[in-house]
Scaffold this motif. Structure first.
Motif, PDB file in Angstrom:
ATOM      1  N   LYS A   1       0.872  -1.180   0.000  1.00 31.16           N
ATOM      2  CA  LYS A   1       0.000   0.000   0.000  1.00 31.16           C
ATOM      3  C   LYS A   1       0.905   1.225   0.000  1.00 31.16           C
ATOM      4  CE  LYS A   1      -3.582  -1.790   3.124  1.00 31.16           C
ATOM      5  NZ  LYS A   1      -4.266  -1.455   4.382  1.00 31.16           N
ATOM      6  N   PRO A   2       0.367   2.357  -0.456  1.00 28.05           N
ATOM      7  CA  PRO A   2       1.163   3.584  -0.377  1.00 28.05           C
ATOM      8  C   PRO A   2       1.234   4.068   1.065  1.00 28.05           C
ATOM      9  CG  PRO A   2      -1.033   4.100  -1.127  1.00 28.05           C
ATOM     10  CD  PRO A   2      -0.956   2.598  -1.022  1.00 28.05           C
ATOM     11  N   ILE A   3       2.223   4.878   1.356  1.00 27.09           N
ATOM     12  CA  ILE A   3       2.277   5.526   2.663  1.00 27.09           C
ATOM     13  C   ILE A   3       2.228   7.033   2.467  1.00 27.09           C
ATOM     14  CG2 ILE A   3       3.498   3.620   3.812  1.00 27.09           C
ATOM     15  CD1 ILE A   3       6.105   5.286   3.612  1.00 27.09           C
ATOM     16  N   VAL A   4       1.667   7.708   3.452  1.00 19.02           N
ATOM     17  CA  VAL A   4       1.683   9.161   3.474  1.00 19.02           C
ATOM     18  C   VAL A   4       3.071   9.575   3.925  1.00 19.02           C
ATOM     19  CG1 VAL A   4       0.924  11.096   4.914  1.00 19.02           C
ATOM     20  CG2 VAL A   4      -0.762   9.563   3.909  1.00 19.02           C
ATOM     21  N   SER A   5       3.573  10.661   3.402  1.00 20.59           N
ATOM     22  CA  SER A   5       4.841  11.183   3.896  1.00 20.59           C
ATOM     23  C   SER A   5       4.773  12.697   3.980  1.00 20.59           C
ATOM     24  CB  SER A   5       5.996  10.768   2.980  1.00 20.59           C
ATOM     25  OG  SER A   5       7.211  11.200   3.544  1.00 20.59           O
ATOM     26  N   THR A   6       5.198  13.187   5.108  1.00 19.40           N
ATOM     27  CA  THR A   6       5.328  14.620   5.318  1.00 19.40           C
ATOM     28  C   THR A   6       6.567  14.794   6.184  1.00 19.40           C
ATOM     29  OG1 THR A   6       4.253  16.600   6.229  1.00 19.40           O
ATOM     30  CG2 THR A   6       3.693  14.492   7.270  1.00 19.40           C
ATOM     31  N   SER A   7       7.226  15.906   6.084  1.00 25.33           N
ATOM     32  CA  SER A   7       8.488  16.083   6.803  1.00 25.33           C
ATOM     33  C   SER A   7       8.323  15.820   8.303  1.00 25.33           C
ATOM     34  CB  SER A   7       9.045  17.483   6.564  1.00 25.33           C
ATOM     35  OG  SER A   7       8.076  18.455   6.895  1.00 25.33           O
ATOM     36  N   ALA A   8       9.331  15.212   8.902  1.00 22.02           N
ATOM     37  CA  ALA A   8       9.289  14.813  10.316  1.00 22.02           C
ATOM     38  C   ALA A   8       9.617  16.001  11.222  1.00 22.02           C
ATOM     39  CB  ALA A   8      10.248  13.655  10.560  1.00 22.02           C
ATOM     40  N   ASN A   9       8.691  16.953  11.244  1.00 21.18           N
ATOM     41  CA  ASN A   9       8.844  18.146  12.073  1.00 21.18           C
ATOM     42  C   ASN A   9       7.468  18.655  12.465  1.00 21.18           C
ATOM     43  OD1 ASN A   9       8.388  18.870   9.274  1.00 21.18           O
ATOM     44  ND2 ASN A   9       8.772  20.983   9.856  1.00 21.18           N
ATOM     45  N   PHE A  10       7.422  19.537  13.442  1.00 22.40           N
ATOM     46  CA  PHE A  10       6.161  20.179  13.794  1.00 22.40           C
ATOM     47  C   PHE A  10       5.875  21.252  12.749  1.00 22.40           C
ATOM     48  CE2 PHE A  10       7.614  18.699  18.034  1.00 22.40           C
ATOM     49  CZ  PHE A  10       6.535  17.860  18.311  1.00 22.40           C
ATOM     50  N   SER A  11       4.610  21.430  12.425  1.00 26.22           N
ATOM     51  CA  SER A  11       4.210  22.395  11.406  1.00 26.22           C
ATOM     52  C   SER A  11       4.769  23.775  11.735  1.00 26.22           C
ATOM     53  CB  SER A  11       2.682  22.444  11.340  1.00 26.22           C
ATOM     54  OG  SER A  11       2.269  23.128  10.196  1.00 26.22           O
ATOM     55  N   GLY A  12       5.371  24.387  10.729  1.00 30.69           N
ATOM     56  CA  GLY A  12       5.927  25.733  10.901  1.00 30.69           C
ATOM     57  C   GLY A  12       7.374  25.764  11.353  1.00 30.69           C
ATOM     58  N   THR A  13       7.958  24.582  11.650  1.00 32.57           N
ATOM     59  CA  THR A  13       9.371  24.535  12.039  1.00 32.57           C
ATOM     60  C   THR A  13      10.193  23.984  10.876  1.00 32.57           C
ATOM     61  OG1 THR A  13       9.259  22.309  13.006  1.00 32.57           O
ATOM     62  CG2 THR A  13       8.769  24.163  14.471  1.00 32.57           C
TER      63      THR A  13
END
Length: 193
Positions: free
Chosen positions: A131-143
């Protein structure tokens, strides 16, 4: 990473977490990402909560091969295949007509950003997960997005279900992918070079 590190155990542990609706931190073909099963609405909600990120902000889908794209896009424009064929660095393409995905993964305009991940570890993980995975940078939003593992906040690490061991000590700084949006009539908009 211990001297007894086993990539297969690392992948299995990551997949177990994903199957249980968990959130993981893993290396990608660009920067370290926070990921979950892209077909699981509640898992995606966890990422928004952990990152303190507004729900309207889109996330990227990582797939292991070109064929997987077709499962989640109504019609892949011919120009997309051509761009994927000639891309010499990670390329995320935003497609119209997302399908078979939870609403909180799809942008408000019905588009979905997808990248075929070429990283050995991440590609194997997705292939074996099927299955695909979601990926977003491993940081808190805005940092600032972490370019290497050691830049990831301990506070963020403590909130996920599994942290991949592979490549944690790599000090080679990665870059985010290029992002291109393809319109219904094959028009191309460069979002990020």
């Amino acid at each position: 990473m211990s001297k007894f590190y086993d990539i297969n155990i690392d992948i299995k542990n990551a997949i177990d977490a994903l199957k249980n609706g968990g959130v993981i931190i893993c290396p990608t073909d660009t920067i370290w990402g926070i990921s979950c099963d892209a077909t699981n609405t509640k898992a995606a909600e966890k990422i928004f909560e952990i990152k303190k990120r507004p729900q309207k902000m889109a996330m990227i889908l990582l797939v292991s091969n070109d064929a997987m794209i077709q499962q989640f896009v109504k019609e892949v424009p011919e120009i997309a295949w051509q761009l994927l064929e000639v891309a010499d660095k990670p390329l995320t393409i935003i497609y119209s007509g997302a399908k078979n995905l939870p609403k909180n993964i799809i942008s408000e305009d019905g588009t979905i950003a997808i990248r075929v991940c070429k990283d050995e570890f991440c590609n194997s993980l997705i292939s074996r997960f099927r299955k695909p995975i979601v990926s977003t940078s491993a940081n808190f939003s805005g940092t600032k997005a972490p370019l290497i593992f050691s830049e990831i906040s301990n506070e963020l690490i403590q909130q996920v279900d599994y942290v991949v061991e592979y490549n944690q000590y790599d000090t080679l700084q990665a870059n985010p992918s290029s992002i291109i949006k393809i319109g219904l009539n094959n028009e191309i908009e460069i979002i990020r070079k």
